[in-house]
Design an enzyme around this catalytic site. Sequence first.
Site, short mmCIF file in Angstrom:
data_model
loop_
_atom_site.label_atom_id
_atom_site.label_comp_id
_atom_site.label_asym_id
_atom_site.label_seq_id
_atom_site.Cartn_x
_atom_site.Cartn_y
_atom_site.Cartn_z
N PRO A 2 0.82 -1.21 0.00
CA PRO A 2 0.00 0.00 0.00
C PRO A 2 0.85 1.26 0.00
CG PRO A 2 -0.56 -1.46 1.84
CD PRO A 2 0.71 -1.95 1.25
N GLU A 3 0.75 2.00 -1.07
CA GLU A 3 1.36 3.33 -1.14
C GLU A 3 0.22 4.29 -1.44
OE1 GLU A 3 4.89 3.28 -3.61
OE2 GLU A 3 5.26 1.19 -3.14
N HIS A 94 -6.18 -13.01 10.99
CA HIS A 94 -5.47 -11.72 11.12
C HIS A 94 -6.41 -10.53 11.06
CE1 HIS A 94 -1.95 -14.19 10.81
NE2 HIS A 94 -2.25 -14.55 9.59
N ARG A 113 1.07 -8.94 8.99
CA ARG A 113 2.39 -8.53 9.50
C ARG A 113 2.33 -7.43 10.54
NH1 ARG A 113 5.52 -9.12 3.70
NH2 ARG A 113 4.99 -11.30 3.50
N ARG A 155 22.99 17.90 -0.82
CA ARG A 155 22.78 16.64 -0.10
C ARG A 155 23.40 15.47 -0.88
NH1 ARG A 155 17.74 16.89 2.81
NH2 ARG A 155 18.22 14.78 3.50
#
Length: 276
Positions: A2-3, A94, A113, A155
């Site tokens: 999931p993004e 779950h 998880r 950076r």
Amino acid sequence: MPELPEVETTRRSLVPVMEGRRFESVAIRRPRMARRNVRPVDVVDRLEGRRLDRLGRIGKFMVGDVEGDITLILHLGMSGKFQIKDIGEPEDMHTNVVFTTDAGQEIRLVDPRTFGFVAAHTPEELEFSSIGSLGPDALEALPPVASMGKVMAGRKVAIKTLLLDQRFLAGLGNIYADEVLSRAGIRGDRESGSLTVDEVRAIRAAIGPVLRAGLKHGGTSLDDLAYLLPDGRAGQFTSRLRVYGREGEHCRTCGTLIKRTVLGGRSSFWCETCQV
DNA sequence: AACGATCCCTGTTGGC
DNA sequence: TGCCAACAGGGATCGT
């Protein structure tokens, strides 16, 4: 995994069954799922009996406004899926959190998880909560090139690592970061400070189209453990990925075999011909 | 300060 | 065939 597109797809399917509804009960079956609250029991106490007025999103976090100045936060982690069921329907393995609404439905968070979580915060807790230091949403609030360039200047951190930093930009994960860099033609291991203005512009320009394409196709479902829509369907963006998970397959642009390397401890997929 | 490494967690996969 | 180590990864935290 999931993004942003998967979370937004999930949010849109939860809005009709959650917005304007009151929480009759909140059951935390796995205490770990409430770990972002100092007192996990607060998640239950602060939600039960109250109405959810709005369910929004920042990056990969769903953010809800609850009656009484409470902010609800939902995160899918890497294996979290929401299900919408009628009361009493058999539960899948779950099923870690169950919200029961006054419409007689159960909103279930199934997460093998347990990297996902639910939280309920007061206004004074928000600053120190998981959304307290989030950057702008990658879809709704993409910063101008100049301000992105400013963060990158000087950076050494790899540009992909920066794209994954939710304080810089909220919403990209490992899959979409690789897809953005592929579309922009930039290698993920380039030092952020080495990017030209045109390269920063290319990366910025790739973010919207990649995320919108993911969203249009219901997100990415890499395997059966991963993300599914609340109606149980798999996301269909998987077959349209340019590079992610395609090691040894042909680049869709030039035919070169896609490479896999490890960057910042994450698998990274890219085309050595198209990305410089 | 910036950045890399490590940990959390469990289902799946690959090697022997 | 069966077992077990390795792997996957978002985000927090720790170490350099």
